[in-house]
Scaffold this motif. Structure first.
Motif, PDB file in Angstrom:
ATOM      1  N   ARG A  24       0.724  -1.212   0.139  1.00  0.00           N
ATOM      2  CA  ARG A  24       0.077  -0.220  -0.063  1.00  0.00           C
ATOM      3  C   ARG A  24       1.036   1.226  -0.113  1.00  0.00           C
ATOM      4  NH1 ARG A  24      -4.895   1.504   4.234  1.00  0.00           N
ATOM      5  NH2 ARG A  24      -5.721   3.087   2.827  1.00  0.00           N
ATOM      6  N   LYS A  38       1.528   4.764   0.520  1.00  0.00           N
ATOM      7  CA  LYS A  38       1.062   6.084   1.397  1.00  0.00           C
ATOM      8  C   LYS A  38       0.904   7.438   0.806  1.00  0.00           C
ATOM      9  CE  LYS A  38       1.999   9.004   5.499  1.00  0.00           C
ATOM     10  NZ  LYS A  38       3.045   9.348   6.133  1.00  0.00           N
ATOM     11  N   PRO A  39      -0.296   8.068   0.795  1.00  0.00           N
ATOM     12  CA  PRO A  39      -0.423   9.331  -0.114  1.00  0.00           C
ATOM     13  C   PRO A  39       0.603  10.605   0.683  1.00  0.00           C
ATOM     14  CG  PRO A  39      -2.349   9.114   1.079  1.00  0.00           C
ATOM     15  CD  PRO A  39      -1.464   7.618   1.396  1.00  0.00           C
ATOM     16  N   THR A  69       8.760   3.404   9.759  1.00  0.00           N
ATOM     17  CA  THR A  69       7.949   3.981  10.756  1.00  0.00           C
ATOM     18  C   THR A  69       7.329   5.295   9.942  1.00  0.00           C
ATOM     19  OG1 THR A  69       7.938   5.337  12.789  1.00  0.00           O
ATOM     20  CG2 THR A  69       9.989   5.400  11.406  1.00  0.00           C
ATOM     21  N   GLY A  70       6.002   5.589  10.196  1.00  0.00           N
ATOM     22  CA  GLY A  70       5.194   6.771   9.732  1.00  0.00           C
ATOM     23  C   GLY A  70       4.644   6.310   8.184  1.00  0.00           C
ATOM     24  N   SER A  71       4.717   5.026   7.740  1.00  0.00           N
ATOM     25  CA  SER A  71       4.248   4.516   6.261  1.00  0.00           C
ATOM     26  C   SER A  71       2.787   4.325   6.661  1.00  0.00           C
ATOM     27  CB  SER A  71       5.177   3.591   5.790  1.00  0.00           C
ATOM     28  OG  SER A  71       5.046   2.415   6.479  1.00  0.00           O
ATOM     29  N   GLY A  72       2.364   4.086   7.382  1.00  0.00           N
ATOM     30  CA  GLY A  72       0.824   4.036   7.476  1.00  0.00           C
ATOM     31  C   GLY A  72       0.417   2.420   7.995  1.00  0.00           C
ATOM     32  N   LYS A  73       1.163   1.933   8.765  1.00  0.00           N
ATOM     33  CA  LYS A  73       0.893   0.595   9.310  1.00  0.00           C
ATOM     34  C   LYS A  73      -0.211   0.749  10.336  1.00  0.00           C
ATOM     35  CE  LYS A  73       4.968  -0.125  10.961  1.00  0.00           C
ATOM     36  NZ  LYS A  73       5.707   0.824  10.474  1.00  0.00           N
ATOM     37  N   THR A  74      -0.319   1.447  11.257  1.00  0.00           N
ATOM     38  CA  THR A  74      -1.261   1.540  12.295  1.00  0.00           C
ATOM     39  C   THR A  74      -2.499   2.017  11.352  1.00  0.00           C
ATOM     40  OG1 THR A  74       0.540   2.027  13.711  1.00  0.00           O
ATOM     41  CG2 THR A  74      -1.654   2.247  14.529  1.00  0.00           C
ATOM     42  N   TYR A  75      -2.438   2.940  10.634  1.00  0.00           N
ATOM     43  CA  TYR A  75      -3.481   3.468   9.684  1.00  0.00           C
ATOM     44  C   TYR A  75      -4.276   2.277   9.054  1.00  0.00           C
ATOM     45  CZ  TYR A  75      -6.402   6.311   6.575  1.00  0.00           C
ATOM     46  OH  TYR A  75      -7.732   6.737   5.743  1.00  0.00           O
ATOM     47  N   ASN A  78       7.594  10.259  12.923  1.00  0.00           N
ATOM     48  CA  ASN A  78       5.997  10.117  13.144  1.00  0.00           C
ATOM     49  C   ASN A  78       5.902  10.629  14.565  1.00  0.00           C
ATOM     50  OD1 ASN A  78       3.592   9.395  13.408  1.00  0.00           O
ATOM     51  ND2 ASN A  78       3.757   7.173  13.243  1.00  0.00           N
ATOM     52  N   ARG A 119       3.557  10.406  16.313  1.00  0.00           N
ATOM     53  CA  ARG A 119       2.893   9.109  17.190  1.00  0.00           C
ATOM     54  C   ARG A 119       3.123   8.003  16.780  1.00  0.00           C
ATOM     55  NH1 ARG A 119      -1.061   8.466  21.211  1.00  0.00           N
ATOM     56  NH2 ARG A 119      -2.010   6.383  20.731  1.00  0.00           N
ATOM     57  N   SER A 120       4.514   7.529  17.127  1.00  0.00           N
ATOM     58  CA  SER A 120       5.304   6.355  16.607  1.00  0.00           C
ATOM     59  C   SER A 120       4.868   5.063  17.465  1.00  0.00           C
ATOM     60  CB  SER A 120       6.567   6.388  16.277  1.00  0.00           C
ATOM     61  OG  SER A 120       7.275   5.189  15.940  1.00  0.00           O
ATOM     62  N   SER A 121       4.301   4.006  17.023  1.00  0.00           N
ATOM     63  CA  SER A 121       4.151   2.576  17.628  1.00  0.00           C
ATOM     64  C   SER A 121       5.672   2.118  17.850  1.00  0.00           C
ATOM     65  CB  SER A 121       3.413   1.853  16.794  1.00  0.00           C
ATOM     66  OG  SER A 121       2.283   2.463  16.336  1.00  0.00           O
ATOM     67  N   ALA A 161       5.887  -2.623  14.801  1.00  0.00           N
ATOM     68  CA  ALA A 161       6.565  -1.421  14.953  1.00  0.00           C
ATOM     69  C   ALA A 161       7.480  -1.061  13.571  1.00  0.00           C
ATOM     70  CB  ALA A 161       7.695  -1.810  16.304  1.00  0.00           C
ATOM     71  N   GLY A 162       7.604   0.267  13.603  1.00  0.00           N
ATOM     72  CA  GLY A 162       8.116   0.593  12.421  1.00  0.00           C
ATOM     73  C   GLY A 162       9.511   0.460  12.197  1.00  0.00           C
TER      74      GLY A 162
HETATM   75  N1  LIG Z   1      -3.380   5.752   3.266  1.00  0.00           N
HETATM   76  C1  LIG Z   1      -3.301   6.716   4.190  1.00  0.00           C
HETATM   77  N2  LIG Z   1      -4.247   7.784   3.964  1.00  0.00           N
HETATM   78  C2  LIG Z   1      -4.075   8.736   4.764  1.00  0.00           C
HETATM   79  N3  LIG Z   1      -3.446   8.912   5.661  1.00  0.00           N
HETATM   80  C3  LIG Z   1      -2.512   8.133   5.915  1.00  0.00           C
HETATM   81  C4  LIG Z   1      -2.499   7.046   5.236  1.00  0.00           C
HETATM   82  N4  LIG Z   1      -1.453   6.225   5.772  1.00  0.00           N
HETATM   83  C5  LIG Z   1      -0.819   6.941   6.784  1.00  0.00           C
HETATM   84  N5  LIG Z   1      -1.581   7.852   6.851  1.00  0.00           N
HETATM   85  C6  LIG Z   1      -1.161   9.047   8.120  1.00  0.00           C
HETATM   86  O1  LIG Z   1       0.115   9.228   8.478  1.00  0.00           O
HETATM   87  C7  LIG Z   1       0.430   9.270   9.478  1.00  0.00           C
HETATM   88  C8  LIG Z   1       1.429   7.948  10.024  1.00  0.00           C
HETATM   89  O2  LIG Z   1       0.768   6.791   9.939  1.00  0.00           O
HETATM   90  P1  LIG Z   1       0.727   5.494  10.773  1.00  0.00           P
HETATM   91  O3  LIG Z   1       0.870   6.099  12.455  1.00  0.00           O
HETATM   92  O4  LIG Z   1      -0.106   4.786  10.415  1.00  0.00           O
HETATM   93  O5  LIG Z   1       2.350   5.095  10.539  1.00  0.00           O
HETATM   94  P2  LIG Z   1       2.928   3.839  11.110  1.00  0.00           P
HETATM   95  O6  LIG Z   1       3.623   3.023  10.037  1.00  0.00           O
HETATM   96  O7  LIG Z   1       1.832   3.087  11.967  1.00  0.00           O
HETATM   97  O8  LIG Z   1       4.122   4.733  12.000  1.00  0.00           O
HETATM   98  P3  LIG Z   1       4.902   4.021  13.374  1.00  0.00           P
HETATM   99  O9  LIG Z   1       5.479   2.730  12.887  1.00  0.00           O
HETATM  100  O10 LIG Z   1       5.715   4.935  13.762  1.00  0.00           O
HETATM  101  O11 LIG Z   1       3.970   3.630  14.164  1.00  0.00           O
HETATM  102  C9  LIG Z   1      -0.878   9.041  10.390  1.00  0.00           C
HETATM  103  O12 LIG Z   1      -1.046  10.451  10.565  1.00  0.00           O
HETATM  104  C10 LIG Z   1      -1.708   8.681   9.178  1.00  0.00           C
HETATM  105  O13 LIG Z   1      -3.043   8.998   9.811  1.00  0.00           O
END
Ligand SMILES: Nc1ncnc2c1ncn2[C@@H]1O[C@H](COP(=O)(O)OP(=O)(O)OP(=O)(O)O)[C@@H](O)[C@H]1O
Length: 920
Positions: free
Chosen positions: A586, A588-589, A665-671, A776, A778-780, A811-812
C-alpha cells in the motif's frame, strides 16, 4: 409493471421539472369555454354563451392554438393513454400474449388504472386550461384591436362632422351678410335710413320691381338660411346621436370588459384552485365548486329573504305612522277634553259658589225682613198703647206717685224701644245696602258665569272645530298613507314577483345543483369505498407479491449461499494454488504535512495497466517489484479490506490466518490495521465481517469468539487487556499436549458482539506504547498483536473447528540516525529492528524450506509460529512511502516483501477435530 411505473415516474418528473405553469396572460371572453359542460349544467339559461364557445371550437381554434405546454402535456399523456388503453385491452383479453408480455407480463391492478385515469383526466383538464388561457389572450387582443378600429372610425366621423358644420356655418355667415345687405338696401329704399356701404355687393337699382325682387331674394335667402340651419340642426343631432352611440358603445364595451374581467377573475380563481388542488380529485373539485355556488345561492336567498322582510317592515311603516298620528291626535283631543272638563268643573264650582252666596244672602235678607217686621210690629204695638199711658199718666196725676214712676219707666222703656227701633232701622238700612251690594256681587258673578259660559261655548266650538279639523287631517293622512302604502306595496309586490320569478328560475338550478351535489357526494362516498376496496385489493396483491417475493428470495438466498460456499471453495483453491502467503503493498499518499515541509518529489511509480507491480528509484537506480497487489495512494480502507476478506473469513472454517503490516515508521501501518474512528482499518472490518458471516451461518454453525491483545515491547510480551499491562508474559508450550504454544496469564476475553470488541480494542490501544519520533509524531514503539480465536461447532454434524486470526501491527523499521533515537528510544529501535530481522530470517528459512525455522529468535516470530508456519495463510501488507526522502527505506521494505513473496507455505490446512469432515 415496471414500464408502467417508469412511465408514471417520467410524467411526475416532467411535471416537477417544468414547475408550475406561468401565470396566464390577460384572458378574454373565451374563458367561458373553459368548462362548458359545467356551465351548461349550472347556467342553462345562458345558451348563447355556450354556443359562442362552441362556435369558437368549431372554428378550429382549439386545435390550432395548442401551445407548447399543452403539447408537452399531450406528449406526456399520449404514451400514458396508449399504455392504459393497451392495458385495458389486455385486461379484456383483446391483446395477443406478446403484447401483454411487452406491457410487463402482469396486468395492472384496477386501483392503479383508476389512479392513472385520474391523472389522465387531470392532465386533460390541465391541457384544456392552458388552451383556454391562450384562447383568452387571443380573444382579448382581438377585442382590443376592434376597439381601436372603432375609436379611429369615430374620430374620423367626428372630424368629418365638424368640418361639415364649419362649412355650413361659414355659408350661413355669408348668407347672413347678404341678408343684412339686402335689408340695408330695403331700408334705404323705404327711406328709413341712408344706404350703408356693403362690402359684399354693390347696391341694386332702386325701382319697385327691384324692391320686389330684392324682397323675394331675401325671402329665398332666408328660406335657404333656414334650410341650412335645419341641416345644421340635423347634423348636430346626428353628431349627438353619434356621440350617444359612441357612449353606448363605450358603455357596452366597458360592460363587456367588466364582464370579461369578472370571467377572467373567475377563471383565474378556478385555475388557482386547480393549481393548488393538484392532489384533489375532480369530483372533490366539482363538489367544492358546487359548494361555493351553493353558498352564493344561499346568500342570494338570504338577501331575498331580507328584502322580503324589509318589504314587510316597509308596508307596516305607514300604518304605524298613522297609528302614531292617531295616537297624537287622540292624546291631543283627550288633553282638550280634560281641559274642557276642568273648565266645566271650575264653572260648576263657581256656579255653586254663586248660588250658595245668593242663598245665604237671601236667607239673611229674609231674616232681616222678619226682624224688621217684628220690630215694626213691636213699634206698632208700642204706638198703639198711648191711651194706656195717658191713662197711666192720668192715673198718675190722679192717683199716686207710684203710678208716676211706672209711667216714667214706661216712657224710658218707650224711649229705649224707639232707640232700638232707630238702631234697627239703621241696621235695616245697612242690611239693605249689604243686600244691594250682594246683589251687585251676584250680578257680577252672574256676568262672570255668563262670560264663563260664553268661553266654554267658544272653547267647545273651538274644540269641535279642532276635532273636525284633526279628523279631516287624519282622514287625509290615512288616505295619503294608504295611497302611499298601496303604491309602495305595489312596488314591493312587483319586486316580490320579480324576486319570486328569479327564485323560480333559480329553483331548478338550485335543485339541479342539489341533485348534482348529492350525486357527487354519493360518487365521492362511492369513490372512497371504491378507493378503500382498491387499496385493500392492492394491499392483498402486494402481500401476495411480497410472499411470492419472499419465497423467491428464500430460494435466491439458498442459491446465494450455495454460490458463496462454492466461491469460497474455489477461492480457497485459488489461494492454495497461489500460495498461502500473499504480499500486498500500500502506498501512503503525500500528506499535507509533507506538502508543508516541501517534500513532494516521489521515488515510486506504478504502471498504469498493472495493479501488481511498481518501480522504485533509489540513488539513480530503478527497480521494479512484482507483488500480489499494489494499492495506489487513493485506495480506500474498504478496498484494502475487500482484498483480504476471504482470507479473514476462512478463520471460521478453521484456518489460521496472519495479517501483518510491515514498513518503515510513519508509512501507515497503524492506519491500515487500526484505522481512524471515522474510517476503521482491517482489525475492525475483519471482526465485523466475521460477525456478519457468523450471523449468516446461524443455525448451521455455532461459534465462540475470544480475543487477546498483546504487545511486544523491547522483546517483552505484555497483556494489553490485562489488569497489569506492565506484567511480563512468556511463551510456553501448551500443557494439553497439542504441541501448540500458549502464553500463560494472557487475558483471553470471550466476546459476544462488536461493541464489546470495540471496547477491548480501544483498551488495548490505550495501553500500547507510542512515542513521538522525528519520523512519526505518534510512533508505535512495539509490535501489537490482536489474536481472535474462533471455535465453531457444526450444528448438524457436531464437527468442531478452531481458527485463529492474528492481526499484527509491527513496529516501524527505522534508521536510527534518521529517526534521531537516543537512550530508551534507541534501545526500542534496536529491539524493533532485531525482531524484524528475525522475521526476515524466519521467512528466509521458510523460503529455503529449511528444516529448522528460527521462530524462537524473537518474541514476535515465536508468538506467530502457529500462523507463520506451514499450512497457514499469511498476508503481509507492506506499507511504503512515495517520497524521495524515504526511498532507502522503501527499497528495503520492497526487497523484504519480494523475499516473502517467494516463500511457499504449502497448501493451507484446516484445524478440525479428529472426527470432523471437511465442509467445503
Ligand atoms: N493511506 C493513508 N491515507 C491517509 N493518511 C495516512 C495513510 N497512511 C498513513 N497515513 C497517516 O500517516 C500518519 C502516520 O501513519 P501511521 O501512524 O499509521 O504510521 P505507522 O507506520 O504506524 O508509524 P509507526 O511505525 O511509527 O507507528 C498518520 O497520521 C496517518 O493518519
Amino acid at each position: 409493471m415496471f414500464a408502467f411505473y417508469s412511465l408514471l415516474v417520467y410524467i411526475v418528473y416532467a411535471l416537477l421539472r417544468r414547475g408550475p405553469p406561468p401565470l396566464p396572460p390577460p384572458q378574454g371572453p373565451d374563458a367561458f369555454s373553459a368548462e362548458p359542460a359545467r356551465r351548461r349544467k349550472l347556467w342553462p339559461e345562458l345558451p348563447e354563451l355556450d354556443s359562442s364557445s362552441e362556435s369558437d371550437r368549431d372554428n378550429g381554434t382549439e386545435e390550432e392554438e395548442a401551445g407548447p405546454d399543452s403539447g408537452f402535456l399531450e406528449d406526456a399523456a399520449t404514451p400514458l393513454t396508449e399504455f392504459l388503453s393497451l392495458k385495458r385491452e389486455a385486461a379484456e383479453g383483446k391483446l395477443c400474449p406478446a403484447d401483454t408480455e411487452a406491457l410487463g407480463g402482469k396486468l395492472p391492478d384496477s386501483p392503479l388504472i383508476s389512479v392513472m385515469s385520474h391523472l389522465l383526466s387531470f392532465l386533460e383538464h390541465y391541457g384544456q386550461m392552458q388552451r383556454l388561457q391562450e384562447q383568452a389572450g387571443e380573444y382579448r387582443s382581438l377585442l382590443r384591436r376592434e376597439e381601436r378600429r372603432r375609436r379611429k372610425q369615430l374620430r374620423m366621423l367626428r372630424r368629418a362632422y365638424r368640418q361639415r358644420v364649419q362649412d355650413k356655418l361659414s355659408l350661413i355667415e355669408s348668407l347672413e351678410g347678404v341678408i343684412c345687405e339686402q335689408q340695408n338696401v330695403m331700408e334705404t329704399l323705404h327711406g328709413m335710413k341712408p344706404p350703408s356701404a356693403c362690402p359684399l355687393s354693390p347696391c341694386p337699382p332702386v325701382t319697385p320691381v327691384g324692391v320686389h325682387r330684392l324682397v323675394e331674394s331675401i325671402s329665398a335667402l332666408q328660406g335657404e338660411r333656414n334650410k341650412l340651419l335645419e341641416e345644421i340642426t340635423g347634423l348636430r343631432e346626428q353628431l349627438e346621436e353619434g356621440e350617444k352611440e359612441r357612449q353606448q358603445l363605450a358603455g357596452s364595451f366597458g360592460l363587456q370588459v367588466q364582464e370579461l374581467k369578472q370571467q377572467i377573475e373567475e377563471r383565474e380563481e378556478e385555475l388557482r384552485r386547480l393549481r393548488t388542488g393538484m392532489g384533489v380529485t375532480d369530483s372533490e373539485k366539482r363538489i367544492h365548486n358546487l359548494t361555493v355556488e351553493n353558498e352564493g345561492l344561499k346568500q342570494s336567498l338570504s338577501v331575498t329573504q331580507g328584502l322580503l322582510q324589509q318589504l314587510a317592515t316597509v308596508s307596516a311603516q305607514p300604518s304605524a305612522m298613522l297609528a302614531k298620528e292617531n295616537e297624537g291626535l287622540r292624546s291631543r283631543v283627550q288633553h282638550l277634553e280634560t281641559s274642557l272638563q276642568q273648565k266645566v268643573e271650575e264653572l260648576v264650582g263657581l256656579e255653586g259658589q254663586a248660588s250658595a252666596m245668593q242663598w245665604r244672602k237671601e236667607q239673611e235678607v229674609r231674616r232681616l225682613d222678619e226682624r224688621i217686621q217684628k220690630l215694626q210690629l213691636a213699634l206698632e204695638t208700642q204706638q198703639n198703647r198711648p191711651p194706656d199711658v195717658q191713662y197711666v199718666t192720668q192715673t198718675v196725676e190722679v192717683e199716686s206717685p207710684t203710678t208716676l214712676r211706672s209711667l216714667v219707666e214706661a216712657e224710658e222703656r218707650n224711649r229705649g224701644l224707639q232707640e232700638q227701633l232707630c238702631s234697627q232701622g239703621e241696621r235695616c238700612q245697612r242690611l239693605a245696602e249689604q243686600l244691594q251690594g250682594s246683589e251687585e256681587v251676584t250680578a257680577g258673578l252672574r256676568d262672570k258665569i255668563s262670560a264663563y259660559e260664553c268661553e266654554i261655548t267658544k272653547l267647545r266650538e273651538e274644540l269641535l272645530r279642532e276635532i273636525s279639523h284633526l279628523e279631516a287631517q287624519k282622514e287625509e293622512a290615512v288616505k295619503e298613507a294608504s295611497e302611499c302604502s298601496e303604491q309602495h306595496l305595489e312596488q314591493l309586490r312587483e319586486q316580490l314577483t320579480g324576486v319570486q320569478r328569479r327564485l323560480a328560475t333559480l329553483q331548478p338550478i338550485l335543485k339541479g345543483m342539489k341533485t348534482s351535489y348529492s350525486s357527487l357526494r354519493s360518487q365521492v362516498r362511492d369513490f372512497s369505498e371504491f378507493y378503500e376496496a382498491a387499496i385493500r385489493e392492492a394491499r392483498r396483491q402486494m402481500c401476495s407479491a411480497a410472499s411470492e417475493a419472499s419465497e423467491a428470495s428464500r430460494d435466491l438466498q439458498w442459491k446465494y449461499q450455495h454460490e458463496v460456499l462454492l466461491r469460497k471453495k474455489y477461492h480457497a483453491h485459488l489461494v492454495e494454488l497461489k500460495g498461502n502467503i500473499r504480499v500486498l503493498c500500500r502506498l501512503k499518499p503525500v500528506t499535507e504535512v509533507d506538502q508543508r515541509e516541501g517534500e513532494v518529489s516521489t521515488a515510486v511509480s506504478t504502471e498504469p495497466g498493472s495493479d501488481s507491480s511498481l518501480t522504485a528509484r533509489y540513488k539513480g537506480k530503478e527497480r521494479t517489484f512484482e507483488l500480489d497487489k499494489v494499492f495506489l495512494p487513493e485506495a480506500t480502507q474498504e478496498e484494502v479490506f475487500l482484498e483480504i476478506e476471504p482470507l479473514v473469513l476462512s478463520c471460521l472454517d478453521g484456518y489460521n490466518v496472519c495479517i501483518f503490516a510491515y514498513g518503515q515508521t510513519g508509512s501507515g501501518k497503524t492506519y491500515t490495521m487500526e484505522g481512524v474512528p471515522e474510517d476503521p482499518g482491517i482489525n475492525q472490518r475483519a471482526l465485523q465481517a466475521l460477525y456478519q458471516e457468523m450471523e449468516a451461518r446461524e443455525g448451521l454453525w455455532k461459534y465462540s469468539v475470544s480475543l487477546s491483545v498483546v504487545e511486544i515491547y523491547n522483546e517483552v510480551i505484555r497483556d494489553l487487556l490485562g489488569k497489569e499491562p506492565q506484567e511480563k508474559l512468556d511463551i510456553k508450550l501448551n500443557p494439553d499436549g497439542s504441541g501448540q504454544l500458549h502464553v500463560p496469564g494472557l487475558t483471553s476475553v470471550e466476546v459476544q458482539g462488536l461493541r464489546e470488541i470495540r471496547k477491548m480494542l480501544s483498551l488495548g490501544k490505550r495501553n500500547r506504547a507510542t512515542y513521538c519520533t522525528n519520523m512519526n509524531e505518534r510512533s508505535s514503539r512495539s509490535h501489537a498483536l490482536l489474536t481472535v480465536t474462533i471455535t465453531g461447532t457444526n450444528c448438524s454434524t457436531g464437527t468442531k473447528t478452531s481458527g485463529k486470526l492474528n492481526l499484527v501491527d509491527l513496529a516501524g523499521s527505522e534508521r536510527v540516525w534518521k529517526s534521531g533515537a537516543q537512550g530508551e528510544r534507541l534501545k526500542e529501535a534496536q529491539n524493533i529492528n532485531k525482531s524484524l530481522l528475525a522475521l526476515g530470517e524466519v521467512i528466509q528459512a521458510l523460503r529455503a524450506k529449511q528444516g529448522h525455522v528460527p521462530f524462537r529468535n524473537s518474541k514476535l516470530t515465536y508468538l506467530l509460529q502457529d500462523s507463520l508456519g506451514k499450512g497457514n495463510k499469511t498476508v503481509m501488507m507492506v506499507q511504503i512511502s512515495l517520497l524521495e526522502k524515504n526511498a532507502g527505506e522503501t527499497m528495503c521494505s520492497l526487497k523484504f516483501a519480494q523475499r516473502v513473496c517467494k516463500v511457499e507455505l504449502g497448501p493451507a490446512s484446516r484445524r478440525i477435530d479428529s472426527w470432523g469432515r471437511s465442509e467445503l
